[in-house]
Enzyme design. Structure first.
Site, PDB file in Angstrom:
ATOM      1  N   GLU A   1      57.850  35.307 -64.884  1.00  0.00           N
ATOM      2  CA  GLU A   1      59.163  34.698 -64.688  1.00  0.00           C
ATOM      3  C   GLU A   1      59.774  35.298 -63.418  1.00  0.00           C
ATOM      4  O   GLU A   1      59.700  36.513 -63.207  1.00  0.00           O
ATOM      5  CB  GLU A   1      60.065  34.980 -65.887  1.00  0.00           C
TER       6      GLU A   1
ATOM      7  N   ARG B   1      63.517  39.525 -57.218  1.00  0.00           N
ATOM      8  CA  ARG B   1      63.649  39.706 -55.772  1.00  0.00           C
ATOM      9  C   ARG B   1      65.125  39.717 -55.391  1.00  0.00           C
ATOM     10  O   ARG B   1      65.769  38.676 -55.330  1.00  0.00           O
ATOM     11  CB  ARG B   1      62.933  38.605 -54.986  1.00  0.00           C
TER      12      ARG B   1
ATOM     13  N   GLU C   1      51.873  43.914 -43.695  1.00  0.00           N
ATOM     14  CA  GLU C   1      52.525  43.368 -42.500  1.00  0.00           C
ATOM     15  C   GLU C   1      53.621  44.289 -41.960  1.00  0.00           C
ATOM     16  O   GLU C   1      54.078  44.111 -40.829  1.00  0.00           O
ATOM     17  CB  GLU C   1      53.139  41.991 -42.817  1.00  0.00           C
ATOM     18  N   ASN C   2      54.057  45.261 -42.748  1.00  0.00           N
ATOM     19  CA  ASN C   2      55.176  46.109 -42.332  1.00  0.00           C
ATOM     20  C   ASN C   2      54.849  47.051 -41.182  1.00  0.00           C
ATOM     21  O   ASN C   2      55.757  47.633 -40.571  1.00  0.00           O
ATOM     22  CB  ASN C   2      55.711  46.925 -43.514  1.00  0.00           C
TER      23      ASN C   2
ATOM     24  N   SER D   1      54.287  46.714 -47.102  1.00  0.00           N
ATOM     25  CA  SER D   1      53.248  45.696 -47.096  1.00  0.00           C
ATOM     26  C   SER D   1      52.272  45.903 -45.935  1.00  0.00           C
ATOM     27  O   SER D   1      52.527  46.687 -45.004  1.00  0.00           O
ATOM     28  CB  SER D   1      53.872  44.299 -46.985  1.00  0.00           C
TER      29      SER D   1
ATOM     30  N   ASP E   1      64.013  44.171 -51.393  1.00  0.00           N
ATOM     31  CA  ASP E   1      64.340  43.521 -50.123  1.00  0.00           C
ATOM     32  C   ASP E   1      65.809  43.714 -49.765  1.00  0.00           C
ATOM     33  O   ASP E   1      66.668  43.737 -50.650  1.00  0.00           O
ATOM     34  CB  ASP E   1      64.024  42.022 -50.235  1.00  0.00           C
TER      35      ASP E   1
END
Length: 235
Positions: A202, A183, A62-63, A60, A15
């Site tokens: 994790e 992330r 949605e991209n 994704s 990201d």
């Protein structure tokens, strides 16, 4: 860092490409180009450390809503990466696998992905998994529909469904769940990534934008991971 206590499977939500470019007065596409090189560097580093699997969120479901020039740039970068991978996978003993619905991609990319799959089948080394046209909810729905069709055809009964059987219907069938999900980019959400598989992973969030993510950032995440206690619901 204890090299004997590394996660077997790392997943990364790549990201911050667009924001990285915007801060520099560049088009968003410039961030994706730099981000692609960072992926190459981090994947090689994971292999060198002895990590077995790296899964990255590249594109994704949605991209597709993004501007056409941005989507086209991502597809061109993917094509270039696949062409280079086809030439180097066997030499470097690196396998590639794609998670997601590739039928929505340009036919040329589908063909290149099929070629990398064929090469990967002959190798046994480090594996990079690239999530393309992927969404966690979509993956779960597809798996549920596939199992429902098997029941309707008389091949299964609802009572047979358990965790292991359901996982065989996921895009990630055969892969171990990620031990660590990283992330970059400052956001603190899952964003529809590996919703089933992340149950006991994790999580580490960092403000570093993906194009600025370096080996040292991965080292820091691995050190933090090694100080976590993974109890899987126990004591």
């Amino acid at each position: 860092m204890d090299l004997d206590h590394l996660p077997r499977h790392i997943a990364i939500i790549m990201d911050g490409n667009g924001r990285w470019a915007k801060r520099r007065g560049l088009p968003r596409t410039a961030g994706h180009k730099v981000g692609a090189e960072v992926f190459r560097t981090i994947a090689t580093y994971c292999k060198d450390l002895g990590i077995d699997y790296l899964t990255v969120y590249a594109f994704s479901t949605e991209n597709w809503k993004r501007p056409k020039d941005e989507v086209d740039t991502i597809m061109r970068l993917l094509k270039r990466y696949l062409l280079e991978a086809i030439d180097t996978m066997a030499r470097d003993n690196i396998r590639l696998r794609f998670l997601g619905d590739l039928t929505e991609l340009p036919q040329e990319l589908q063909d290149l992905a099929a070629r990398t799959n064929a090469i990967s089948a002959t190798l046994d080394g480090f594996q990079a998994n690239i999530c393309l046209n992927y969404g966690g909810r979509d993956e779960i729905l597809r798996a549920a529909r596939q199992f429902a069709r098997e029941c309707a055809a008389g091949e299964r009964t609802p009572e047979q469904l358990d965790t292991a059987l359901f996982e065989r219907h996921l895009f990630s069938a055969g892969l171990p769940d990620p031990d660590l999900i990283i992330r970059p980019g400052g956001e603190k959400r899952v964003s529809n990534f590996l919703l089933w598989q992340c149950a006991y992973a994790e999580f580490i969030f960092t403000d570093t934008l993906w194009p600025d993510f370096k080996k040292e950032d991965l080292d820091a995440a691995l050190l933090e991971y090694q100080h976590r206690q993974r109890r899987y619901g126990g004591i």
